[in-house]
Scaffold this active site. Structure first.
Site, PDB file in Angstrom:
ATOM      1  N   LYS A   1      19.551 -39.792 -40.909  1.00 19.57           N
ATOM      2  CA  LYS A   1      20.633 -40.913 -41.442  1.00 19.57           C
ATOM      3  C   LYS A   1      21.842 -40.818 -40.212  1.00 19.57           C
ATOM      4  O   LYS A   1      22.387 -41.673 -39.736  1.00 19.57           O
ATOM      5  CB  LYS A   1      21.364 -40.512 -42.584  1.00 19.57           C
TER       6      LYS A   1
ATOM      7  N   SER B   1      23.589 -43.364 -45.086  1.00 22.94           N
ATOM      8  CA  SER B   1      23.918 -42.604 -46.010  1.00 22.94           C
ATOM      9  C   SER B   1      25.573 -41.619 -45.921  1.00 22.94           C
ATOM     10  O   SER B   1      25.717 -41.615 -44.724  1.00 22.94           O
ATOM     11  CB  SER B   1      22.885 -41.709 -46.341  1.00 22.94           C
TER      12      SER B   1
ATOM     13  N   TYR C   1      16.693 -35.213 -44.020  1.00 20.85           N
ATOM     14  CA  TYR C   1      17.397 -36.678 -44.459  1.00 20.85           C
ATOM     15  C   TYR C   1      18.643 -36.714 -43.690  1.00 20.85           C
ATOM     16  O   TYR C   1      18.782 -38.090 -43.096  1.00 20.85           O
ATOM     17  CB  TYR C   1      17.690 -36.452 -45.939  1.00 20.85           C
TER      18      TYR C   1
END
Length: 244
Positions: free
Chosen positions: A153, A136, A149
Site C-alpha cells: 500500500k 489503506s 500489506y
C-alpha cells in the site's frame, strides 16, 4: 450534490465483495455503465441480479496474461476503480515468498496493468478520465503482522502520484483513497476480537471503524468532475487515525 456520473462507463476491480461491490452498486444507481471485475463467478452472478445491465468479467488479476486477454476488448472506459487486493498477514520473520509474490501481484502490479489498459484507451480516444486506487491507512503507519500489506500500500500511494504526474497532461486524474478498517464481512471477521479492535480504535479519534458507504462516497467524489482539480492526492477515510 450532482456528480454527473450518468452515462459514463466505469470499471471496478474486486467488484464481488465489500468496497468494490458497494462501489458498483452506487455507480449503477447513479446511472453509470459498469464493468465489474472479480475472480469469483458466483459473486458476479449475484451482482448482476442486483444491478441488471452491468458487464461482468471473471478473471484472477494476479495472472498477467489472463488479465490482458480479459480486459483487452472490454471497450471504452471513462472511470476506473482499482479496488482488488489481498491481505495475507504474517509476522515479519515468517513472511513467505508465496505471500509476498501474490500480495504484490494483486495489490500493485495489477493496478499498474489495469490502469495501463484503461489509460491507453482514454488517450487513444482523446478523452478525459479519472482513476481511483484503493489504498489503506496501512500505507503510512506500521501495523503488526502487516509488513507485506503495508509495503504494497505504501508502494501504491507512490504509484498513484507518479500516475497522476504522467497522465495529467492527457487529462486523466489519479487519486488514492486510504481507509481505516472497513466493516465489510472480511473486516468484521478480522477485527472481531475485542482486544485487537480496541488497540486500533484507541488510535482513531472518532472511535469507530468505517462503513462501506464512507469509502464509496469518497470514491464517487474523486471519480466525478466535482473533484476536477484534484489529482495525485492521498485521501484518508480513517476517522483521524493519521492525525495521531
Amino acid at each position: 450534490m450532482e456528480l454527473g456520473l450518468a452515462g459514463r462507463r466505469a470499471l471496478v476491480t474486486g467488484a464481488g465483495k465489500g468496497i468494490g461491490r458497494g462501489t458498483v452498486q452506487a455507480l449503477h444507481a447513479a446511472g453509470a455503465r459498469v464493468v465489474a471485475v472479480s475472480r469469483t463467478q458466483a459473486d458476479l452472478d449475484s451482482l448482476v441480479r442486483e444491478c441488471p445491465g452491468i458487464d461482468p468479467v471473471c478473471v484472477d488479476l494476479s495472472d498477467w496474461e489472463a488479465t490482458e486477454q480479459a480486459l483487452s476488448n472490454v471497450g471504452p472506459v471513462d472511470l476506473l476503480v482499482n479496488n482488488a487486493a489481498v491481505a495475507l498477514l504474517q509476522p515479519f520473520l515468517e513472511v513467505t515468498k508465496e505471500a509476498f509474490d501474490r500480495s504484490f501481484e494483486v495489490n500493485l502490479r495489477a493496478v499498474l496493468q489495469v490502469s495501463q489498459i484503461v489509460a491507453r484507451g482514454l488517450i487513444a480516444r482523446g478523452a478525459p478520465g479519472a482513476i481511483v486506487n484503493i489504498s489503506s491507512q496501512a500505507s503510512q503507519r506500521a501495523i503488526t503482522n502487516h509488513s507485506v500489506y503495508c509495503s504494497t500500500k505504501g508502494a501504491l500511494d507512490m504509484l498513484t502520484k507518479v500516475m497522476a504526474l504522467e497522465l495529467g497532461p492527457h487529462k486523466i486524474r489519479v487519486n488514492a483513497v486510504n481507509p481505516t478498517v472497513v466493516m465489510t464481512p472480511m473486516g468484521r471477521a478480522n477485527w472481531l476480537d475485542p482486544q485487537k479492535a480496541k488497540t486500533m480504535l484507541d488510535r482513531i479519534p472518532l472511535g469507530k471503524f468505517a462503513e462501506v458507504e464512507h469509502v464509496v462516497d469518497a470514491i464517487l467524489f474523486l471519480l466525478s468532475d466535482r473533484s476536477g482539480m484534484t489529482t495525485g492526492s492521498i485521501v484518508p477515510v480513517d476517522g483521524g487515525f493519521w492525525a495521531t
